[in-house]
Design a protein around this motif. Sequence first.
Motif, PDB file in Angstrom:
ATOM      1  N   PHE A  64       0.806  -1.208   0.000  1.00 20.33           N
ATOM      2  CA  PHE A  64       0.000   0.000   0.000  1.00 20.33           C
ATOM      3  C   PHE A  64       0.844   1.265   0.000  1.00 20.33           C
ATOM      4  N   ASP A  65       2.116   1.159   0.372  1.00 22.40           N
ATOM      5  CA  ASP A  65       3.002   2.315   0.350  1.00 22.40           C
ATOM      6  C   ASP A  65       3.868   2.384  -0.898  1.00 22.40           C
ATOM      7  N   ALA A  66       3.924   1.297  -1.666  1.00 21.82           N
ATOM      8  CA  ALA A  66       4.758   1.289  -2.872  1.00 21.82           C
ATOM      9  C   ALA A  66       4.192   2.262  -3.898  1.00 21.82           C
ATOM     10  N   ARG A 124      -3.583   3.124   3.140  1.00 19.15           N
ATOM     11  CA  ARG A 124      -2.361   3.813   3.582  1.00 19.15           C
ATOM     12  C   ARG A 124      -2.706   4.924   4.587  1.00 19.15           C
ATOM     13  N   ARG A 125      -3.817   5.639   4.343  1.00 17.26           N
ATOM     14  CA  ARG A 125      -4.255   6.706   5.259  1.00 17.26           C
ATOM     15  C   ARG A 125      -4.747   6.158   6.588  1.00 17.26           C
ATOM     16  N   GLY A 126      -5.055   4.855   6.628  1.00 18.76           N
ATOM     17  CA  GLY A 126      -5.554   4.261   7.862  1.00 18.76           C
ATOM     18  C   GLY A 126      -7.068   4.181   7.917  1.00 18.76           C
ATOM     19  N   GLY A 161     -11.989  -5.750  14.334  1.00 21.93           N
ATOM     20  CA  GLY A 161     -10.960  -5.098  13.525  1.00 21.93           C
ATOM     21  C   GLY A 161     -11.484  -3.839  12.865  1.00 21.93           C
ATOM     22  N   LEU A 162     -12.632  -3.930  12.207  1.00 21.88           N
ATOM     23  CA  LEU A 162     -13.204  -2.758  11.528  1.00 21.88           C
ATOM     24  C   LEU A 162     -13.616  -1.683  12.529  1.00 21.88           C
ATOM     25  N   ALA A 163     -14.260  -2.107  13.620  1.00 20.56           N
ATOM     26  CA  ALA A 163     -14.678  -1.136  14.643  1.00 20.56           C
ATOM     27  C   ALA A 163     -13.476  -0.493  15.313  1.00 20.56           C
ATOM     28  N   GLY A 164     -12.348  -1.214  15.345  1.00 20.21           N
ATOM     29  CA  GLY A 164     -11.126  -0.692  15.941  1.00 20.21           C
ATOM     30  C   GLY A 164     -10.303   0.156  14.978  1.00 20.21           C
ATOM     31  N   GLY A 165     -10.818   0.410  13.789  1.00 24.33           N
ATOM     32  CA  GLY A 165     -10.140   1.301  12.857  1.00 24.33           C
ATOM     33  C   GLY A 165      -9.150   0.637  11.932  1.00 24.33           C
ATOM     34  N   ARG A 166      -9.199  -0.673  11.797  1.00 23.93           N
ATOM     35  CA  ARG A 166      -8.265  -1.369  10.907  1.00 23.93           C
ATOM     36  C   ARG A 166      -8.990  -1.852   9.662  1.00 23.93           C
ATOM     37  N   SER A 167      -8.255  -1.975   8.591  1.00 26.65           N
ATOM     38  CA  SER A 167      -8.799  -2.564   7.375  1.00 26.65           C
ATOM     39  C   SER A 167      -8.781  -4.077   7.521  1.00 26.65           C
ATOM     40  N   VAL A 168      -9.771  -4.726   6.920  1.00 24.45           N
ATOM     41  CA  VAL A 168      -9.836  -6.185   6.904  1.00 24.45           C
ATOM     42  C   VAL A 168      -9.943  -6.609   5.447  1.00 24.45           C
ATOM     43  N   ILE A 169      -9.019  -7.493   5.051  1.00 23.77           N
ATOM     44  CA  ILE A 169      -8.995  -7.979   3.674  1.00 23.77           C
ATOM     45  C   ILE A 169      -9.190  -9.485   3.697  1.00 23.77           C
ATOM     46  N   GLY A 170     -10.191  -9.952   2.965  1.00 24.61           N
ATOM     47  CA  GLY A 170     -10.452 -11.383   2.852  1.00 24.61           C
ATOM     48  C   GLY A 170     -10.015 -11.872   1.491  1.00 24.61           C
ATOM     49  N   VAL A 171      -9.284 -12.991   1.457  1.00 27.05           N
ATOM     50  CA  VAL A 171      -8.790 -13.568   0.205  1.00 27.05           C
ATOM     51  C   VAL A 171      -9.342 -14.984   0.065  1.00 27.05           C
ATOM     52  N   SER A 172      -9.998 -15.251  -1.053  1.00 33.67           N
ATOM     53  CA  SER A 172     -10.516 -16.585  -1.322  1.00 33.67           C
ATOM     54  C   SER A 172     -10.833 -16.721  -2.802  1.00 33.67           C
TER      55      SER A 172
END
Length: 185
Positions: free
Chosen positions: A14-16, A53-55, A109-120
């Motif tokens: 995300f920073d690249a 990246r912004r959080g 995670g979402l309520a705590g301000g983090r992104s959640v990514i699911g891969v399948s």
Amino acid sequence: MSGLRDLRDDGDIFDAADDDAAEAANKAGGVADALAWECLRAALPAELRRRIRRGDPVAVIVQAPGAEWCGLLTRVLRRDSARVICVSRDGSSRREHDPAKGNDEVALGLAGGRSVIGVSQDPQLYLPSALLSAADVRISVAPPDANILRRLLRKHARGKAPAESPDGAALGLTFAETVSAFRSP
């Protein structure tokens, strides 16, 4: 933690820089990681990378081209910082890859301000139902196109890269077959 993992490591996708894919592939490590990195970057919109990246807490569903891609895509995503929680489910564990599992972790995670990514490869069948309901963005990772294959050939293979090469999907190769076609210089 039910398949959810904090993503901590160096080399943040995300920073690249958006225009620096060759350097990103080099940072990723071997051919398998570089291939997953390039295909994931091609699928992730620049605005989504900026939001993470912004959080901003973003819920993302990543549909992999097949089960064998899930672990590799997740490994690339793990290069991110503590901003992201990743859920990777390919159906290999009937008990753990159940949509009823992991919903608390997604919500916290979402309520705590983090992104959640699911891969399948089959998000509806395997990812937590809370993530499916909360998804802000759904993306599909495609097999490598001709540009990605040429870039990886120049960087990770012996000899001269062909002037033209077909898209990975046109070749009909699996992830492992594509990676095994490379030979270290």
